[in-house]
Scaffold this active site. Structure first.
Site, PDB file in Angstrom:
ATOM      1  CG  PHE A  66      42.255  78.458  51.006  1.00  0.00           C
ATOM      2  CD1 PHE A  66      41.469  77.941  49.965  1.00  0.00           C
ATOM      3  CD2 PHE A  66      41.356  78.831  52.079  1.00  0.00           C
ATOM      4  CE1 PHE A  66      40.092  77.695  50.146  1.00  0.00           C
ATOM      5  CE2 PHE A  66      40.035  78.569  52.242  1.00  0.00           C
ATOM      6  CZ  PHE A  66      39.348  77.877  51.117  1.00  0.00           C
ATOM      7  CB  SER A  89      54.808  81.286  54.855  1.00  0.00           C
ATOM      8  OG  SER A  89      55.214  82.716  55.596  1.00  0.00           O
ATOM      9  CB  VAL A  90      49.325  82.565  56.793  1.00  0.00           C
ATOM     10  CG1 VAL A  90      48.179  83.470  56.684  1.00  0.00           C
ATOM     11  CG2 VAL A  90      48.990  81.039  56.133  1.00  0.00           C
ATOM     12  CG  HIS A  97      42.412  87.220  53.269  1.00  0.00           C
ATOM     13  ND1 HIS A  97      43.327  86.503  52.648  1.00  0.00           N
ATOM     14  CD2 HIS A  97      41.415  86.502  52.870  1.00  0.00           C
ATOM     15  CE1 HIS A  97      42.980  85.803  51.611  1.00  0.00           C
ATOM     16  NE2 HIS A  97      41.732  85.667  51.611  1.00  0.00           N
ATOM     17  CG  PHE A 122      49.545  72.773  60.744  1.00  0.00           C
ATOM     18  CD1 PHE A 122      50.193  73.939  61.671  1.00  0.00           C
ATOM     19  CD2 PHE A 122      48.787  73.467  59.804  1.00  0.00           C
ATOM     20  CE1 PHE A 122      49.370  75.127  61.959  1.00  0.00           C
ATOM     21  CE2 PHE A 122      48.178  74.463  59.743  1.00  0.00           C
ATOM     22  CZ  PHE A 122      48.620  75.586  60.731  1.00  0.00           C
TER      23      PHE A 122
END
Ligand SMILES: Nc1c(NC[C@H](O)[C@H](O)[C@H](O)CO)[nH]c(=O)[nH]c1=O
Ligand SMILES: CC(=O)[C@@H](O)COP(=O)(O)O
Length: 158
Positions: A66, A89-90, A97, A122
């Site tokens: 974020f 890394s999400v 969330h 990105f």
């Protein structure tokens, strides 16, 4: 074509610009460090292989994905690199969330590209599982960091 149909580390050096004078920034999220460090190493090694000088690489760390847009914006303002690679890394958890972090990060990075003059790449994996992230950060699908490095060089020369 999905990632499963290609190797993220494949590229043709002959298609790349002269990178010897390029200054490349890398902003790295500290969430999921096993993954983001692998992405960073993939990007760094590819940039060096393609002619970027080690002294022309600049790394900053931020707490999570974020915070990547803000970190990239601040680096661009202070250092004026030729391109910036946003590395994160999400990984999906139990709640929505994941969706908010992914959307905000992608939107923020896209706004930097559309409003600014320095390309921001990105390099953020958005995976359902840790294994998917491992597969795309040096595993069976290659390394998205390498893909991002190639994109950074091409965009810096655009
Ligand atoms: N769960 C993940 C996060 N969450 C943290 C946020 O990115 C942010 O740092 C926090 O909400 C404070 O603003 N970040 C990732 O990069 N990856 C995740 O899986
Ligand atoms: C992407 C996230 O923020 C996620 O990892 C957080 O996990 P949870 O949804 O279980 O709180």
């Amino acid at each position: 074509m999905a990632t499963a149909g290609k190797n993220l580390s494949d590229y043709d050096k002959d298609e790349l610009p002269d990178a010897r004078q390029m200054r490349i920034g890398l902003v790295v999220s500290q969430w999921n460090p096993e993954i983001t460090e692998a992405l960073y190493q993939g990007a760094r090694s590819t940039l060096l292989e393609c002619g970027v000088s080690d002294g022309n690489l600049l790394r900053w760390d931020v707490p999570g994905s974020f915070e990547l847009p803000f970190g990239c914006k601040k680096m661009i303002h202070r250092e004026q690199p030729d391109a910036v690679i946003a590395i994160g890394s999400v990984i999906r958890g139990e709640t929505p969330h994941f969706d908010f972090v992914c959307q905000a990060t992608a939107q923020g990075i896209q706004e930097l590209n559309l409003r600014g003059e320095v390309p921001v790449i990105f390099c953020v994996l958005t995976d359902n599982t840790l294994q998917q992230a491992r597969d795309r950060s040096g595993g069976r699908h290659g390394n998205k960091g390498a893909e991002a490095a190639v994109a950074a060089l091409k965009m810096a020369a655009l």
